[in-house]
Design a protein around this motif. Structure first.
Motif, mmCIF file in Angstrom:
data_model
loop_
_atom_site.group_PDB
_atom_site.id
_atom_site.type_symbol
_atom_site.label_atom_id
_atom_site.label_comp_id
_atom_site.label_asym_id
_atom_site.label_seq_id
_atom_site.Cartn_x
_atom_site.Cartn_y
_atom_site.Cartn_z
ATOM 1 N N ALA A 143 36.165 32.072 42.265
ATOM 2 C CA ALA A 143 35.848 33.497 42.336
ATOM 3 C C ALA A 143 34.378 33.751 42.675
ATOM 4 O O ALA A 143 34.041 34.818 43.198
ATOM 5 N N LEU A 199 43.901 35.395 44.007
ATOM 6 C CA LEU A 199 43.620 34.210 43.193
ATOM 7 C C LEU A 199 44.491 34.292 41.953
ATOM 8 O O LEU A 199 44.462 35.283 41.226
ATOM 9 N N ILE A 238 42.732 39.454 41.556
ATOM 10 C CA ILE A 238 42.800 38.227 40.760
ATOM 11 C C ILE A 238 43.805 38.433 39.627
ATOM 12 O O ILE A 238 43.731 39.415 38.885
ATOM 13 N N ILE A 252 41.034 42.872 38.589
ATOM 14 C CA ILE A 252 41.479 41.692 37.841
ATOM 15 C C ILE A 252 42.587 42.136 36.890
ATOM 16 O O ILE A 252 42.407 43.041 36.080
ATOM 17 N N MET A 273 44.775 36.890 36.246
ATOM 18 C CA MET A 273 44.048 36.025 35.314
ATOM 19 C C MET A 273 44.834 35.828 34.016
ATOM 20 O O MET A 273 45.035 36.772 33.240
ATOM 21 N N ASN A 288 33.243 38.891 43.672
ATOM 22 C CA ASN A 288 34.377 39.581 43.047
ATOM 23 C C ASN A 288 33.976 40.434 41.845
ATOM 24 O O ASN A 288 34.789 40.670 40.953
ATOM 25 N N TYR A 298 38.214 37.833 46.966
ATOM 26 C CA TYR A 298 39.664 38.002 46.919
ATOM 27 C C TYR A 298 39.996 39.494 46.850
ATOM 28 O O TYR A 298 39.173 40.314 46.412
ATOM 29 N N ALA A 301 38.786 28.655 38.056
ATOM 30 C CA ALA A 301 38.911 30.063 38.438
ATOM 31 C C ALA A 301 37.535 30.680 38.678
ATOM 32 O O ALA A 301 37.334 31.419 39.654
#
Length: 618
Positions: A407, A371, A415, A445, A417, A440, A412, A403
């Motif tokens: 999520a 993502l 991510i 992330i 971000m 998630n 995923y 987002a």
């Protein structure tokens, strides 16, 4: 004549005169003040470091066609001024040609136009909102089509699906370029980074990111480097990548068979600055003279019919904002060549962002589902181009709320971000994902943030991020971070350099100059090393045992250059000592131990080379 010179010198309008070589032969104080240089120095040297009109002036002299442009100058105090500049060439009776440039201050006029834009702002907002509303469902169609492409399809279905993807990709590109064009049109100046980077690396990364897209259309995309060594400059790598992406994508769009070649070469160069010329050449449909004549006209409605539209206007604005120039030549049915030059300040060292160029295997990240939360469409374009080149499945969120919704609905693998998202910033989204039950909650992330926000990595980790990457970033940095955080970091080795011990380089091909960028040459060199060096070391060892010191010295001398070429300093020094001791017939008891050290390092190099060659075969 003296009176005429005095009249020009007291004129408040910046005026200068150049000869056919682009050298200043006359200028007034107003122009010297604009360039922040002493008038005597300008006339004595004939050149000015900040003369970003150099290439444009030479083009006017060559063509004889007068031009009128608007120029923007920023002063040391932070203020700025707009000038309307007329440039014209004239020929004297002796045949010599000169360029006359006269500028008039239009700052007040420009400010009035910008301040009287209340009525148009509402229309602009409607336009922006409409583009964004259309963009979201178009992107969803693209993602769905890409997922379907990974299923079992007949040849007919695959062809139709590829047609859908081509159309939707073009729609999405048009929407993104419309938004970018709108932003550039209403801004006083283009925001530019000023960091150290390698134009060669940016060109190579951009081409590699689009090779798969070109291949899908049956087109060969390649790059060619017309230079002697990799150059480091100070400037904006992000904008350079954006320009190249637009021009190459345009070439792919209008080329139905044949090749696209992207090249780079250095032009004018001094100790502190360099003009770099880029060229995107295709064998596409080309343009007739009538179409070519209207390509950059502001009055032409952007993206009408088969026009390259917004993209070229964006490129022109970005290039000229850096003091460069964009031009092209085209032949109907044979193709087009788009050239641009940008002047850069030369840099003597890499920033900490610059890392050795890594061998990026698509298989390393293939099939990952990511993502990307990013609202800037230029950043989206660059990131998605690289991710898709690695066969990564990417879903896009345009703001924090979207987002968070995506999520919390779907799992995923990772991510990406952005920190500064509209509606809900990246830190808020990450905090929610870490604190509330969702698919998630434990997903890696990565914080995507501008390089101006200099926070420590520990700060981001305390906010729930696994890692952070600063924009603009190097492609291999992004690849490595994704690989490290998804368990795909299989022997991440560099083709240019490989690590050994605590951060030391095992080997480094950068000493080979432009050949370091020739992947086929590097592979040949790696195979030659594997085939010949172990036997040569065995021969040295046999000669040592037989105490044939002349032969030992000769073989060590020959082999020394092999390690020196790839900057294996430890082995090079040990071979130098072997040669010295063998010639002097002294400390011969140390020679075998020195050879063992060379052999240990060689074993590590052999393993690294074999790994690289094996990865390419599979």
């Amino acid at each position: 004549m003296i009176f005429f010179r005095q009249l020009i010198d007291v004129n408040p309008f910046p005026i200068y005169l150049k000869n056919e070589q682009g050298k200043f032969v006359f200028a007034n104080k107003a122009y010297a003040d604009v360039q922040a240089i002493e008038l005597d120095e300008l006339i004595t040297t004939g050149y000015c470091e900040s003369d970003f009109s150099y290439e444009r002036d030479l083009e006017v002299i060559r063509s004889g066609v007068p031009v009128t442009i608007q120029e923007f100058y920023k002063s040391d105090t932070g203020g700025f001024k707009w000038y309307n500049t007329v440039k014209m060439a004239y020929q004297q009776t002796d045949g010599s040609v000169y360029l006359l440039s006269i500028s008039s201050d239009i700052t007040d006029f420009k400010e009035k136009i910008l301040n009287d834009s209340d009525l148009s702002e509402e229309k602009e907002q409607i336009f922006v909102d409409l583009c964004r509303e259309i963009r979201t469902p178009v992107y969803s169609i693209i993602e769905l089509a890409k997922q379907i492409r990974h299923t079992n399809l007949s040849k007919y279905q695959e062809e139709k699906l590829n047609s859908v993807l081509t159309v939707t990709d073009n729609i999405l590109a048009t929407l993104n370029q419309a938004l970018e064009y709108n932003e550039l049109e209403k801004s006083n100046e283009v925001e530019l980074e000023f960091i150290s980077f390698s134009p060669v690396t940016i060109l190579r990364d951009t081409v590699n990111a689009l090779i798969s897209k070109a291949k899908e259309q049956g087109i060969r995309l390649e790059f060619r480097l017309n230079h002697t060594k990799e150059l480091l400059v100070q400037g904006d790598p992000f904008r350079l990548s954006q320009i190249l992406l637009i021009l190459i994508n345009n070439a792919i769009k209008y080329t139905y068979e044949g090749n696209i070649t992207v090249s780079l070469k250095t032009k004018e160069k001094s100790e502190s600055s360099v003009y770099i010329e880029f060229c995107v050449e295709d064998t596409g449909i080309g343009m007739n003279e009538e179409k070519a004549a209207t390509l950059f006209l502001q009055e032409e409605p952007p993206n009408t019919g088969d026009s390259p539209g917004f993209g070229l206007k964006i490129c022109k604005r970005l290039i000229e904002s850096q003091g460069g120039m964009l031009w092209f030549d085209s032949v109907p049915g044979l193709g087009s060549r788009f050239y641009f030059t940008i002047p850069y300040i030369t840099s003597n060292q890499y920033t900490e962002k610059h890392q050795p160029e890594a061998v990026l295997s698509q298989n390393d990240l293939k099939g990952l589902n990511l993502l990307l939360a990013e609202d800037n469409h230029v950043n989206q374009l660059i990131a998605i181009s690289h991710l898709e080149a690695w066969d990564v499945l990417v879903e896009l969120a345009f703001d924090g709320e979207e987002a968070l919704k995506k999520a919390t609905d779907k799992k995923y693998d990772l991510i990406l971000m952005d920190i500064q998202l509209p509606k809900m910033d990246g830190i808020e989204v990450t905090n929610y994902l870490r604190s509330e039950p969702n698919p998630n909650q434990e997903t890696p992330i990565i914080a995507f943030t501008a390089n101006t926000i200099q926070q420590e990595p520990e700060k981001f980790r305390s906010l729930g991020f696994n890692y952070s990457i600063f924009k603009p970033y190097q492609t291999n940095d992004l690849h490595k971070i994704i690989a490290d955080n998804t368990g795909r970091n299989r022997a991440y080795t560099s083709i240019a350099t490989a690590s050994h011990g605590k951060g030391n380089k095992l080997y480094d091909f950068s000493g080979l100059g432009s050949l370091a960028d020739d992947f086929q040459f590097i592979q040949k060199m790696q195979r030659l090393f594997i085939e010949t060096v172990p036997d040569q070391l065995s021969e040295i060892r046999a000669a040592i045992k037989q105490e044939k010191w002349d032969a030992v010295a000769q073989m060590a001398h020959r082999l020394k250059s092999t390690y020196s070429n790839i900057k294996v300093k430890e082995a090079t020094e040990n071979l130098k000592n072997i040669e010295r001791f063998a010639n002097a017939r002294s400390s011969t008891d140390k020679i075998e131990n020195l050879l063992f050290k060379v052999m240990d390092v060689t074993d590590q190099i052999l393993n690294a080379f074999l790994l690289e060659l094996t990865k390419e075969e599979y």
